[in-house]
Design an enzyme around this catalytic site. Structure first.
Site, mmCIF file in Angstrom:
data_model
loop_
_atom_site.group_PDB
_atom_site.id
_atom_site.type_symbol
_atom_site.label_atom_id
_atom_site.label_comp_id
_atom_site.label_asym_id
_atom_site.label_seq_id
_atom_site.Cartn_x
_atom_site.Cartn_y
_atom_site.Cartn_z
ATOM 1 N N HIS A 1 1.428 -6.669 -2.456
ATOM 2 C CA HIS A 1 2.332 -6.583 -1.300
ATOM 3 C C HIS A 1 1.738 -5.638 -0.250
ATOM 4 O O HIS A 1 2.393 -4.711 0.246
ATOM 5 C CB HIS A 1 3.729 -6.140 -1.733
ATOM 6 C CG HIS A 1 4.475 -7.223 -2.463
ATOM 7 N ND1 HIS A 1 5.240 -8.163 -1.813
ATOM 8 C CD2 HIS A 1 4.530 -7.542 -3.778
ATOM 9 C CE1 HIS A 1 5.751 -9.009 -2.701
ATOM 10 N NE2 HIS A 1 5.332 -8.646 -3.904
ATOM 11 N N TYR B 1 2.539 1.854 -9.507
ATOM 12 C CA TYR B 1 2.895 2.312 -8.169
ATOM 13 C C TYR B 1 2.415 3.742 -7.939
ATOM 14 O O TYR B 1 1.932 4.087 -6.853
ATOM 15 C CB TYR B 1 4.410 2.240 -7.956
ATOM 16 C CG TYR B 1 5.007 0.854 -7.892
ATOM 17 C CD1 TYR B 1 4.254 -0.280 -8.203
ATOM 18 C CD2 TYR B 1 6.330 0.657 -7.545
ATOM 19 C CE1 TYR B 1 4.811 -1.547 -8.167
ATOM 20 C CE2 TYR B 1 6.896 -0.602 -7.505
ATOM 21 C CZ TYR B 1 6.129 -1.705 -7.813
ATOM 22 O OH TYR B 1 6.686 -2.957 -7.771
#
Length: 313
Positions: free
Chosen positions: A34, A303
């Site tokens: 993303h 992340y």
């Protein structure tokens, strides 16, 4: 947040990041998945009954500031918005609860996920990487989805391009456990629905769009009027599986309104903020606990590792 003290989890996280970069390319300072995104800001206003489900502070406060990131799929930072690979679209919502205190929702526009575990997801990425154009059929990715029904269902789910990020619906990948003031437990999955209604393009209209149409449109839209979404909770029945993102809950599951997000402006210095902000799929707030879905700890580690690298790039 600190890295988990689990060498196997960290090794799997790093292997997944490396595989993303092998497929999409390595872009220092950019997310490995993303990659193309935009930040907006506004506020969350809870629904009247939200605090009866969870004692989390943003369900009891009059309003809470939020930052929202919309994104395209893949790790390609300049992927055209009308490229089919840009689906599913992503949304990440940060609720600012206080100075350096926050909780997040991370969701995407396809209801579900292709694999149950991180190890399976790495196999999926390895199969994609080994299935370059010209690879004889059945390609490794065809073989993978042929032997993994959940991955096949995810791949075959229609993913039309939205007219706008503001006309797309988004689904939390993993279940969360809500705890209210009395300690009552309820497993939920988030849904984020556009107040403007769902609106998508057909293939012909998508091909005719400009490469940056979604990002240009959302920037124009928020300057002319607020953008609103409903945050909802799909409630798990007593027999539902709550630790496997590939399993859908009953179609007639109860949906409860948790509140409204109203976005009113773009975030200043978007590039710097995107480089700095690390969203967290684990809630880390009183009143919301993660389920035992194995994807949660893995995604949080990915992340964090990639976010720290992004900040230091």
């Amino acid at each position: 947040m600190p890295l988990p003290n689990d060498e196997k989890l960290i090794a799997l996280s790093e292997a997944l990041i490396e595989k993303f970069q092998a497929i999409f390319g390595a872009y220092p300072g950019i997310r490995p998945a993303h990659a193309k995104g935009i930040l907006l800001k506004g506020e969350f206003t809870p629904a009247a009954g939200a605090s009866t489900l969870s004692r989390a502070p943003h369900f009891a406060s009059a309003s809470t500031p939020v930052t929202v990131r919309f994104s395209n799929s893949t790790g390609v930072p300049l992927i055209p918005d009308n490229d089919p690979n840009a689906n599913p679209r992503g949304i990440a919502v940060r609720f600012h609860l206080g100075e350096r205190v926050h909780t997040d929702i991370v969701a995407h526009s396809t209801d579900g996920f292709p694999t149950h575990t991180g190890e399976e997801f790495l196999e999926f990425l390895q199969a994609i990487a080994a299935s370059a154009p010209g690879t004889p059929s059945p390609t490794p990715v065809e073989a993978f989805v042929g032997s993994h029904p959940a991955a096949l269902a995810f791949v075959q789910t229609p993913k039309p391009a939205p007219v706008s990020f503001a006309t797309e619906g988004y689904f939390g990948v993993t279940a969360m456990e809500f705890l209210n003031a009395e300690g009552a437990s309820q497993f939920i999955r988030y849904q984020i629905s556009p107040e403007a209604g769902l609106d998508h393009l057909n293939d012909e209209a998508t091909k005719a769009k400009e490469a940056n149409y979604l990002f240009d449109e959302i920037a124009t839209r928020v300057k002319s009027a607020p953008i609103a979404f409903k945050v909802k909770a799909q409630l798990a029945g007593v027999a539902e599986v709550v630790d496997d993102a590939t399993i859908h809950w009953a179609a007639d599951s109860k949906i409860v309104d948790l509140g409204s997000i109203t976005l009113t402006s773009l975030v200043e210095d978007d590039a710097a903020e995107q480089k700095h902000t690390i969203f967290d799929p684990i809630p880390r707030v009183d009143g919301i606990e993660p389920s035992n879905d194995p994807l949660l700890e893995l995604r949080a580690a990915i992340y964090l590792i990639s976010g720290r690298r992004r900040r230091s790039a």
